[in-house]
Design a protein around this motif. Structure first.
Motif, mmCIF file in Angstrom:
data_model
loop_
_atom_site.group_PDB
_atom_site.id
_atom_site.type_symbol
_atom_site.label_atom_id
_atom_site.label_comp_id
_atom_site.label_asym_id
_atom_site.label_seq_id
_atom_site.Cartn_x
_atom_site.Cartn_y
_atom_site.Cartn_z
ATOM 1 N N ASN A 4 13.943 -6.915 -5.477
ATOM 2 C CA ASN A 4 13.390 -7.714 -4.385
ATOM 3 C C ASN A 4 14.371 -7.867 -3.230
ATOM 4 O OD1 ASN A 4 10.987 -8.107 -5.762
ATOM 5 N ND2 ASN A 4 11.765 -9.931 -6.807
ATOM 6 N N MET A 5 15.651 -7.638 -3.499
ATOM 7 C CA MET A 5 16.678 -7.644 -2.464
ATOM 8 C C MET A 5 17.616 -6.472 -2.738
ATOM 9 S SD MET A 5 17.624 -11.736 -2.189
ATOM 10 C CE MET A 5 18.552 -11.538 -0.672
ATOM 11 N N TYR A 6 17.903 -5.684 -1.683
ATOM 12 C CA TYR A 6 18.838 -4.569 -1.834
ATOM 13 C C TYR A 6 19.329 -4.138 -0.458
ATOM 14 C CZ TYR A 6 14.642 -1.806 -0.732
ATOM 15 O OH TYR A 6 13.511 -1.313 -0.140
ATOM 16 N N VAL A 7 20.395 -3.321 -0.430
ATOM 17 C CA VAL A 7 21.002 -2.846 0.803
ATOM 18 C C VAL A 7 20.931 -1.330 0.852
ATOM 19 C CG1 VAL A 7 23.165 -2.654 2.104
ATOM 20 C CG2 VAL A 7 22.567 -4.813 1.005
ATOM 21 N N THR A 8 20.578 -0.802 2.037
ATOM 22 C CA THR A 8 20.585 0.645 2.243
ATOM 23 C C THR A 8 21.543 0.996 3.370
ATOM 24 O OG1 THR A 8 18.724 0.505 3.792
ATOM 25 C CG2 THR A 8 18.207 0.919 1.464
ATOM 26 N N ASP A 9 22.020 2.258 3.378
ATOM 27 C CA ASP A 9 22.913 2.696 4.442
ATOM 28 C C ASP A 9 22.110 3.275 5.600
ATOM 29 O OD1 ASP A 9 22.082 5.218 3.629
ATOM 30 O OD2 ASP A 9 23.964 5.686 2.595
ATOM 31 N N LYS A 10 22.799 3.892 6.551
ATOM 32 C CA LYS A 10 22.156 4.416 7.761
ATOM 33 C C LYS A 10 21.115 5.483 7.436
ATOM 34 C CE LYS A 10 23.435 5.992 12.404
ATOM 35 N NZ LYS A 10 24.583 6.389 13.271
ATOM 36 N N GLN A 11 21.343 6.217 6.333
ATOM 37 C CA GLN A 11 20.406 7.278 5.932
ATOM 38 C C GLN A 11 19.269 6.764 5.053
ATOM 39 O OE1 GLN A 11 23.873 7.780 5.788
ATOM 40 N NE2 GLN A 11 23.658 8.785 7.787
ATOM 41 N N GLY A 12 19.261 5.461 4.781
ATOM 42 C CA GLY A 12 18.188 4.883 3.977
ATOM 43 C C GLY A 12 18.439 4.911 2.484
ATOM 44 N N LYS A 13 19.650 5.329 2.072
ATOM 45 C CA LYS A 13 19.970 5.374 0.651
ATOM 46 C C LYS A 13 20.483 4.015 0.182
ATOM 47 C CE LYS A 13 21.214 10.283 0.686
ATOM 48 N NZ LYS A 13 22.307 11.264 0.408
ATOM 49 N N LYS A 14 20.089 3.642 -1.034
ATOM 50 C CA LYS A 14 20.554 2.381 -1.579
ATOM 51 C C LYS A 14 22.061 2.425 -1.807
ATOM 52 C CE LYS A 14 16.436 0.478 -3.824
ATOM 53 N NZ LYS A 14 15.880 -0.066 -5.089
ATOM 54 N N VAL A 15 22.712 1.317 -1.477
ATOM 55 C CA VAL A 15 24.165 1.213 -1.608
ATOM 56 C C VAL A 15 24.502 0.444 -2.871
ATOM 57 C CG1 VAL A 15 26.283 0.398 -0.520
ATOM 58 C CG2 VAL A 15 24.402 1.235 0.894
ATOM 59 N N ASN A 16 25.471 0.957 -3.601
ATOM 60 C CA ASN A 16 25.891 0.309 -4.839
ATOM 61 C C ASN A 16 26.835 -0.842 -4.519
ATOM 62 O OD1 ASN A 16 26.359 -0.292 -7.520
ATOM 63 N ND2 ASN A 16 27.900 1.325 -7.787
ATOM 64 N N VAL A 17 26.293 -2.047 -4.485
ATOM 65 C CA VAL A 17 27.091 -3.237 -4.212
ATOM 66 C C VAL A 17 26.883 -4.239 -5.339
ATOM 67 C CG1 VAL A 17 27.084 -2.971 -1.713
ATOM 68 C CG2 VAL A 17 25.225 -4.212 -2.822
ATOM 69 N N LYS A 18 27.784 -5.193 -5.405
ATOM 70 C CA LYS A 18 27.714 -6.211 -6.449
ATOM 71 C C LYS A 18 27.450 -7.575 -5.825
ATOM 72 C CE LYS A 18 30.873 -3.739 -9.530
ATOM 73 N NZ LYS A 18 32.154 -3.802 -10.274
ATOM 74 N N PRO A 19 26.195 -7.971 -5.761
ATOM 75 C CA PRO A 19 25.883 -9.271 -5.153
ATOM 76 C C PRO A 19 26.163 -10.420 -6.117
ATOM 77 C CG PRO A 19 23.895 -8.262 -5.965
ATOM 78 C CD PRO A 19 25.000 -7.267 -6.221
ATOM 79 N N SER A 20 26.304 -11.602 -5.540
ATOM 80 C CA SER A 20 26.474 -12.816 -6.331
ATOM 81 C C SER A 20 25.504 -13.853 -5.801
ATOM 82 C CB SER A 20 27.915 -13.324 -6.212
ATOM 83 O OG SER A 20 28.042 -14.581 -6.839
ATOM 84 N N ILE A 21 24.682 -14.423 -6.688
ATOM 85 C CA ILE A 21 23.697 -15.431 -6.296
ATOM 86 C C ILE A 21 24.176 -16.796 -6.778
ATOM 87 C CG2 ILE A 21 21.296 -16.195 -6.512
ATOM 88 C CD1 ILE A 21 20.491 -13.303 -6.903
ATOM 89 N N SER A 22 24.161 -17.779 -5.873
ATOM 90 C CA SER A 22 24.662 -19.111 -6.199
ATOM 91 C C SER A 22 23.802 -19.774 -7.265
ATOM 92 C CB SER A 22 24.707 -19.982 -4.948
ATOM 93 O OG SER A 22 23.391 -20.180 -4.455
ATOM 94 N N LYS A 23 24.336 -20.859 -7.838
ATOM 95 C CA LYS A 23 23.620 -21.562 -8.898
ATOM 96 C C LYS A 23 22.279 -22.097 -8.427
ATOM 97 C CE LYS A 23 27.752 -23.000 -11.450
ATOM 98 N NZ LYS A 23 28.536 -24.159 -11.948
#
Length: 701
Positions: A57-76
């Motif tokens: 439901n939430m993700y990041v893509t680069d300039k070419q539209g590819k998903k970026v492998n990142v490590k998100p942190s969601i608060s309590k």
């Protein structure tokens, strides 16, 4: 190419906040531009589930539209998502819901961008004015109403040095000495006093300055005396009064002005150079014969609509090159990341060793500066972040419970000034002692929220950042419902005093940057406004005693501030800190400038002497309020073996007819040369024998 009157490049450079509506109730806000070392912080008005990212439901893509492998942190509470580890580039944050599907573009930059033209600068301030609205005018009014205004350094040689925070980094002060002469600010002049014979002190001369110049700080570099102060209407010192002042006075604000005097012949000091920077002084440091100083200035952006050609750049002046002040070059102005403020932070640097041949380096940064900390290699400036608007059509909101801090790091190589990185810390920073640099790591303590009321209850935090200003370790939620009153970092240990009803002294181990931990805590009455290291295992606290009075119908007692308090803390057992000795001076109303200005502390390390100016108030029998008793100075010998012992009582005799302090004759500073102690006021200098504290001489100047 423009879009709605604002250049596209500015829309990329300016750190604004936009909104993505997921539904009628959920809003996403985040930065449009971040630095490569920073975190992308996404704030939501309604919480998301902990697995929102994992479910796609939430993700990041680069300039070419590819998903970026990142490590998100969601608060309590699910209202904050933090994304880290992004390299320079263009990205898009995708947020999906059943009703709305939105994309949020943002950029990651490796360096801040430079202003290139008048149009870009005007576009920046137009957007600031639109977002901040009336808060810009309020800040300007506050600024215009301002009056001219790792380890503690050791005393080298046989005379005093200023009580500096970092060894080798000298701080400006009211008085300086080189062991033979005292240099002291005396109204609009600077007096040069020969103290080689303490019984027969002699005023060699006064450096008489212009009537419109207000000296406030001094520095010494070998045979150069540096005088710093403010001119409300700028006129170079050598300028004739017949010149058209109206023409050069506007559109400048007050100018921070620096005079360099050759004092190789103290009887006849010679002006070597004059430089000036528009704005009010934030701080000054001298290290390795290089002067660094920072000013803050609000340009007259309210005049943009009335006068289209309003000059929005800060003015500078150098007597080696200029006949009158001139605006900075556009390519010397940059926009600090994650800031949208109406003021400049201006950093100036000059090598004092060769004043005639060296150039002044002046860099202007769009973004505020409040607190200042400097090591031998780096400068750190802080700026408070208020509650952020959810879009550029909304105005900034002032809420003391929701304020964070931007910390900006700048590296020095002599006069070369280079922005390194910045970071956002939760909460606000009290003063320069709440910050420190050690072994390449930056450490800071902050207070989040309010220490009063039920909403946004306060708590305190410690953060450790690496050399690129990435947070690598932290402690949060300390001393809830209290706020920081003082802090001190000493190598691998941090000490923090918070207060609401009692004074908890926290001992924190910061030896492992990624895993700081609280080792001990001591709760005592009163609080310390300033912590000073005595040795590796002992601290001196200067603050106030307090008294707790129960209140009928309330669970909260009334806390009354009593006399000034000196505390000697033993931290040799880190898990069990102790207050091994105390001294309470006077009653309610007693105060010393050491409570708010560490430069007022006198110290003689070899003799273990510590002193300070003081004004004593006491409450007499049957009196409802404290009355002025006397002022002067006190000197104590403080050791782990004997505790706090009064050695020098330099108080003036009591005079029942005197209801208030005589400000002009009140002691401002104490220092020593050889075996003599000197007390300095605005009008007189008095010498004492440092062995028995008997008076030996007096000079009215």
């Amino acid at each position: 190419m423009k879009k709605r009157g604002i250049p596209i490049i500015i829309l990329v450079l300016i750190v604004g906040f936009v909104s993505v509506f997921l539904s009628t109730r959920t809003i996403v806000s985040a930065q449009e531009v971040i630095m490569s070392n920073q975190l992308l912080v996404v704030t939501l008005s309604s919480p998301v589930s902990k697995d929102a990212w994992n479910k796609g439901n939430m993700y990041v893509t680069d300039k070419q539209g590819k998903k970026v492998n990142v490590k998100p942190s969601i608060s309590k509470n699910g209202k904050s998502v933090v994304v880290s580890g992004l390299d320079e580039g263009t990205y898009t944050l995708h947020v999906n819901s059943q009703l709305v599907k939105k994309k949020f573009p943002f950029k990651v930059l490796n360096e801040i961008k430079t202003i290139k033209s008048k149009e870009e600068l005007k576009a920046y301030f137009k957007l600031v004015k639109k977002v901040q609205g009336d808060t810009v005018t309020d800040a300007l009014d506050d600024t215009m109403s301002m009056s001219s205004k790792e380890d503690s350094s050791t005393n080298r040689g046989d005379y005093s040095t200023t009580n500096n925070q970092v060894e080798g980094v000298d701080e400006a002060d009211l008085v300086k000495t080189n062991g033979s002469y005292l240099f002291a600010i005396n109204e609009n002049n600077v007096a040069i006093i020969n103290v080689e014979d303490p019984a027969n002190m002699k005023e060699e001369t006064k450096i008489r300055l212009a009537n419109d110049f207000y000296p406030s700080q001094l520095l010494l570099s070998d045979q150069t005396l540096i005088i710093m102060g403010q001119k409300n209407i700028y006129r170079p010192l050598n300028q004739e009064s017949t010149q058209d002042m109206a023409r050069i006075a506007l559109p400048m604000n007050a100018m921070t002005t620096v005079y360099f005097y050759d004092i190789s012949n103290p009887k006849s000091p010679k002006l070597s150079r004059e430089i000036a920077t528009e704005g009010y002084m934030n701080g000054a440091r001298l290290t390795d014969h290089t002067l660094y100083y920072v000013t803050s200035v609000y340009p007259r952006i309210w005049m943009m609509e009335e006068k289209g050609d309003t000059e929005l750049r800060p003015f500078i002046y150098d007597s080696n090159m200029d006949k009158e002040p001139k605006p900075m070059n556009y390519d010397s102005i940059s926009i600090l990341p994650n800031t949208l403020e109406a003021n400049y932070s201006i950093i100036s640097a000059i090598d004092v060793a060769n004043l005639k041949g060296n150039k002044v380096t002046t860099k202007g940064y769009l973004g505020g500066s409040e607190q200042l900390y400097m090591s031998k290699d780096n400068l750190y400036l802080t700026s408070t972040l208020y509650e952020t608007p959810s879009s550029t059509t909304q105005k900034m909101i002032w809420n003391p419970g929701k304020m964070d801090t931007n910390v900006f790091k700048f590296a020095f190589n002599k006069t070369s000034v280079q922005f390194v990185a910045s970071s956002r810390l939760t909460g606000t920073i009290l003063n320069q002692f709440s910050m420190d640099e050690h072994n390449g790591y930056f450490r800071a303590v902050t207070t989040k929220g309010n220490s009063w009321g039920n909403d946004d209850s306060s708590e305190n935090n410690l953060f450790i950042l690496d050399n690129r200003m990435k947070i690598v370790g932290s402690l949060t939620g300390l001393a809830k419902e209290e706020r920081i009153f003082s802090a001190r970092f000493m190598g691998d240990k941090a000490y923090m005093v918070t207060f609401k009803q009692t004074d908890p002294l926290f001992v924190i181990d910061v030896a492992t940057p990624t895993a700081p931990k609280v080792l001990g805590e001591l709760k005592i009455p009163g609080f310390s406004n300033y912590l000073h290291p005595l040795d590796e295992n002992h601290l001196i606290g200067f603050g106030y005693e307090t008294k707790s009075i129960p209140q009928e119908g309330s669970n909260e007692p009334l806390i009354l501030t009593e006399g000034m308090k000196i505390s000697l803390f033993d931290v040799s057992d880190l898990a069990n800190p102790k207050e091994m000795d105390t001294e309470v001076i006077g009653g309610r109303g007693t105060y010393s400038p050491i409570q708010y200005d560490h430069h007022a502390l006198f110290q003689h390390l070899e003799k273990n002497l510590y002193g300070f100016p003081i004004s004593i108030y006491e409450e007499g029998t049957g009196q409802e309020y404290s009355q002025f008793k006397q002022d002067g100075a006190l000197v104590y010998q403080i050791t782990p073996e004997k505790g706090i012992v009064l050695k020098g009582n330099l108080l003036k005799p009591e005079n029942p007819a005197q209801l208030y302090e005589d400000w002009e004759n009140s002691i401002q500073r104490l220092l020593y040369v050889g075996n003599s102690l000197y007390t300095i006021s605005m009008k007189e200098i008095t010498s004492y024998n440092l062995r028995n504290f008997e008076k030996t001489g007096k000079l009215v100047y």
